[in-house]
Design a protein around this motif. Structure first.
Motif, PDB file in Angstrom:
ATOM      1  N   ARG A  27       0.838  -1.189   0.000  1.00  0.00           N
ATOM      2  CA  ARG A  27       0.000   0.000   0.000  1.00  0.00           C
ATOM      3  C   ARG A  27       0.880   1.248   0.000  1.00  0.00           C
ATOM      4  O   ARG A  27       2.016   1.224   0.432  1.00  0.00           O
ATOM      5  CB  ARG A  27      -0.904   0.027   1.240  1.00  0.00           C
ATOM      6  N   ASP A  28       0.335   2.336  -0.429  1.00  0.00           N
ATOM      7  CA  ASP A  28       0.957   3.660  -0.331  1.00  0.00           C
ATOM      8  C   ASP A  28       2.469   3.599  -0.567  1.00  0.00           C
ATOM      9  O   ASP A  28       2.934   3.224  -1.618  1.00  0.00           O
ATOM     10  CB  ASP A  28       0.616   4.299   1.010  1.00  0.00           C
ATOM     11  N   SER A  29       3.261   3.942   0.470  1.00  0.00           N
ATOM     12  CA  SER A  29       4.720   4.028   0.308  1.00  0.00           C
ATOM     13  C   SER A  29       5.410   2.756   0.781  1.00  0.00           C
ATOM     14  O   SER A  29       6.450   2.807   1.433  1.00  0.00           O
ATOM     15  CB  SER A  29       5.265   5.229   1.072  1.00  0.00           C
ATOM     16  N   GLU A  30       4.836   1.616   0.449  1.00  0.00           N
ATOM     17  CA  GLU A  30       5.423   0.332   0.808  1.00  0.00           C
ATOM     18  C   GLU A  30       6.093  -0.304  -0.406  1.00  0.00           C
ATOM     19  O   GLU A  30       5.861   0.090  -1.547  1.00  0.00           O
ATOM     20  CB  GLU A  30       4.347  -0.594   1.382  1.00  0.00           C
ATOM     21  N   GLY A  72       4.756   0.394  -3.964  1.00  0.00           N
ATOM     22  CA  GLY A  72       3.394   0.807  -3.696  1.00  0.00           C
ATOM     23  C   GLY A  72       2.998   2.010  -4.534  1.00  0.00           C
ATOM     24  O   GLY A  72       3.854   2.685  -5.127  1.00  0.00           O
ATOM     25  N   PRO A  73       1.704   2.333  -4.567  1.00  0.00           N
ATOM     26  CA  PRO A  73       1.216   3.404  -5.455  1.00  0.00           C
ATOM     27  C   PRO A  73       1.714   4.793  -5.095  1.00  0.00           C
ATOM     28  O   PRO A  73       1.678   5.696  -5.938  1.00  0.00           O
ATOM     29  CB  PRO A  73      -0.309   3.301  -5.320  1.00  0.00           C
ATOM     30  N   ARG A  74       2.164   5.001  -3.874  1.00  0.00           N
ATOM     31  CA  ARG A  74       2.648   6.324  -3.470  1.00  0.00           C
ATOM     32  C   ARG A  74       4.109   6.284  -3.045  1.00  0.00           C
ATOM     33  O   ARG A  74       4.557   7.104  -2.247  1.00  0.00           O
ATOM     34  CB  ARG A  74       1.795   6.874  -2.329  1.00  0.00           C
ATOM     35  N   ASN A 157       7.488  -0.845   4.805  1.00  0.00           N
ATOM     36  CA  ASN A 157       7.471   0.570   4.467  1.00  0.00           C
ATOM     37  C   ASN A 157       8.807   0.945   3.842  1.00  0.00           C
ATOM     38  O   ASN A 157       9.854   0.441   4.248  1.00  0.00           O
ATOM     39  CB  ASN A 157       7.215   1.393   5.727  1.00  0.00           C
ATOM     40  N   GLU A 158       8.817   1.819   2.848  1.00  0.00           N
ATOM     41  CA  GLU A 158      10.079   2.153   2.185  1.00  0.00           C
ATOM     42  C   GLU A 158      11.061   2.834   3.140  1.00  0.00           C
ATOM     43  O   GLU A 158      12.279   2.793   2.913  1.00  0.00           O
ATOM     44  CB  GLU A 158       9.848   3.020   0.955  1.00  0.00           C
ATOM     45  N   ASN A 159      10.572   3.419   4.237  1.00  0.00           N
ATOM     46  CA  ASN A 159      11.471   4.003   5.229  1.00  0.00           C
ATOM     47  C   ASN A 159      12.199   2.940   6.043  1.00  0.00           C
ATOM     48  O   ASN A 159      13.102   3.269   6.812  1.00  0.00           O
ATOM     49  CB  ASN A 159      10.708   4.937   6.165  1.00  0.00           C
ATOM     50  N   ALA A 160      11.788   1.682   5.881  1.00  0.00           N
ATOM     51  CA  ALA A 160      12.463   0.582   6.569  1.00  0.00           C
ATOM     52  C   ALA A 160      13.462  -0.108   5.663  1.00  0.00           C
ATOM     53  O   ALA A 160      13.852  -1.250   5.919  1.00  0.00           O
ATOM     54  CB  ALA A 160      11.435  -0.427   7.075  1.00  0.00           C
ATOM     55  N   ALA A 161      13.898   0.578   4.612  1.00  0.00           N
ATOM     56  CA  ALA A 161      14.847  -0.009   3.669  1.00  0.00           C
ATOM     57  C   ALA A 161      15.924   1.007   3.317  1.00  0.00           C
ATOM     58  O   ALA A 161      15.646   2.194   3.137  1.00  0.00           O
ATOM     59  CB  ALA A 161      14.124  -0.474   2.410  1.00  0.00           C
ATOM     60  N   VAL A 162      17.164   0.525   3.232  1.00  0.00           N
ATOM     61  CA  VAL A 162      18.305   1.339   2.820  1.00  0.00           C
ATOM     62  C   VAL A 162      18.962   0.653   1.632  1.00  0.00           C
ATOM     63  O   VAL A 162      19.242  -0.549   1.678  1.00  0.00           O
ATOM     64  CB  VAL A 162      19.319   1.508   3.970  1.00  0.00           C
ATOM     65  N   VAL A 163      19.202   1.405   0.580  1.00  0.00           N
ATOM     66  CA  VAL A 163      19.812   0.836  -0.628  1.00  0.00           C
ATOM     67  C   VAL A 163      21.238   0.379  -0.333  1.00  0.00           C
ATOM     68  O   VAL A 163      22.013   1.078   0.339  1.00  0.00           O
ATOM     69  CB  VAL A 163      19.805   1.864  -1.773  1.00  0.00           C
ATOM     70  N   VAL A 164      21.569  -0.800  -0.827  1.00  0.00           N
ATOM     71  CA  VAL A 164      22.890  -1.406  -0.617  1.00  0.00           C
ATOM     72  C   VAL A 164      23.744  -1.173  -1.853  1.00  0.00           C
ATOM     73  O   VAL A 164      23.316  -1.469  -2.976  1.00  0.00           O
ATOM     74  CB  VAL A 164      22.751  -2.920  -0.349  1.00  0.00           C
ATOM     75  N   PRO A 165      24.956  -0.654  -1.712  1.00  0.00           N
ATOM     76  CA  PRO A 165      25.798  -0.401  -2.888  1.00  0.00           C
ATOM     77  C   PRO A 165      26.339  -1.693  -3.489  1.00  0.00           C
ATOM     78  O   PRO A 165      26.405  -2.730  -2.828  1.00  0.00           O
ATOM     79  CB  PRO A 165      26.929   0.463  -2.331  1.00  0.00           C
TER      80      PRO A 165
END
Length: 377
Positions: A27-30, A72-74, A157-165
């Motif tokens: 959902r949303d920003s997930e 997610g859509p947002r 939630n996308e705030n629970a993820a950090v991009v890995v180089p």
């Protein structure tokens, strides 16, 4: 709904079982993340035994990394499909007092996730098939710490993820987002003026060994480690400990004091979560020194502090959750230090097991496995 396999805990005292689970769309920003590696952390074991409680049944796992498959859509666009990400078990709303004051590990959404067993909005994307014999209505299933990565896929939630180089293996990314950031973070964010000063680490599990790496990075000397397993102590030496003490074979407090000329250490990091070892850390600390407590115990564990040590010798006891870190800033720093060869995180990796052997992985953990075990869905 997407059918996935996941490790489900139905009741304390019962081993987790691999079950068919349904995962709802984000959902949303997930985001949807396909899990590549998940670390075997002692915190999950606390929930298995009932030392810590959470809404049940739930999918275990909070230390993971994988590849983003859907947005997610947002979603903000900060994370894209195909990115490899490490997952964070503390939410970050960005607007509460803790977040805006620079202490996001105490974000108020943590209470929401803990109370509801859901994502930051308090709802779940996980469900049990109706005929699975789960909750009363056959559908309720909960997230652990907003992650639940002992599964083939997760929605977070996308705030629970950090991009890995590029160049950081998924196993390294997974343990960096929990054990490493907790131990290294305790040194980088809490310990002050470590260079050239003695520092003690009690407990040579994943978090304690990470603290050793952090202490070596900052130039603390000597770095002293206490544990009861010679294999873990040997690994601690390889990671930068100058002195390794087997607390089963000798009086560890006396040995630490002897190693520091009777003075004690300026900083002691307790990475076990037991009252006896916290007291030991305090007794090993010099006047004006501090104990940093990073280990968790059962919810009712208490620690008796000798008042006169605090007052007459001006000692301090400091709690540190998640390395007192700001994960979106600190985790990329850890990845860069790994890539530069300054943090040998891959040396922490232990056995690799398929997801089906989650129960065996925790049997090995409790029996003293060296290094951080990894589950590979």
């Amino acid at each position: 709904m997407t059918a996935i396999r996941a490790a489900v805990l139905r009741a304390p005292g019962r081993p987790p079982a691999i079950e068919q689970v349904e995962l709802a769309a984000p959902r949303d920003s997930e985001i949807v993340v396909r899990i590549e590696a998940a670390g075997v952390c002692h915190s999950d074991y606390h929930y298995m035994t009932g030392d810590l409680t959470a809404p049940l049944p739930l999918v275990l796992g909070h230390e993971g990394a994988g590849i983003v498959e859907e947005l997610g859509p947002r979603a903000s666009g900060r994370i894209r499909v195909g990115d490899r990400v490490a997952l964070l078990w503390r939410p970050r709303c960005g607007v509460c007092e803790a977040c805006v004051s620079g202490n996001p590990v105490l974000c108020e959404l943590g209470k929401v996730q803990a109370a509801t067993g859901g994502l930051p909005d308090g709802t779940s994307r996980l469900s049990l098939p109706v005929d699975s014999g789960g909750a009363a209505d056959g559908t309720a299933l909960h997230h652990l710490m907003g992650v639940s990565c002992f599964a083939e896929k997760v929605v977070v939630n996308e705030n629970a993820a950090v991009v890995v180089p590029d160049g950081v293996p998924p196993e390294v990314a997974a343990i960096s987002a929990c054990a490493v950031i907790t131990g290294v973070g305790a040194v980088l964010n809490v310990v002050e003026f470590a260079a050239g000063r003695p520092l003690l680490v009690i407990g040579a599990g994943g978090v304690g060994l990470s603290a050793v790496m952090g202490a070596a990075l900052t130039g603390a000397h000597p770095v002293i480690v206490v544990d009861v397993d010679d294999r873990k102590l040997e690994l601690a030496r390889e990671l930068g400990a100058a002195i390794a003490i087997n607390g089963r074979e000798t009086d560890a407090t006396a040995a630490v004091l002897a190693a520091t000329g009777g003075r004690g250490v300026d900083w002691a990091i307790e990475a076990i979560g037991r009252p006896a070892t916290l007291r030991q850390a305090l007794d090993c600390t010099a006047a004006g020194g501090a104990v940093v407590a990073v280990g968790l115990g059962s919810a009712d564990t208490e620690f008796a502090v000798p008042l006169n040590q605090l007052v007459q010798r001006q000692k301090r006891v400091i709690g540190s959750l998640y390395g007192s870190s700001n994960p979106p800033i600190d985790l990329p720093r850890i990845f860069q230090l790994y890539l530069a060869g300054r943090l040998p995180i891959d040396r922490l990796l232990g056995e690799r097991l398929p997801l089906d052997e989650v129960a065996a992985a925790y049997e090995h953990l409790v029996s003293g496995a060296v290094g951080r075990g990894i589950l590979v869905p």
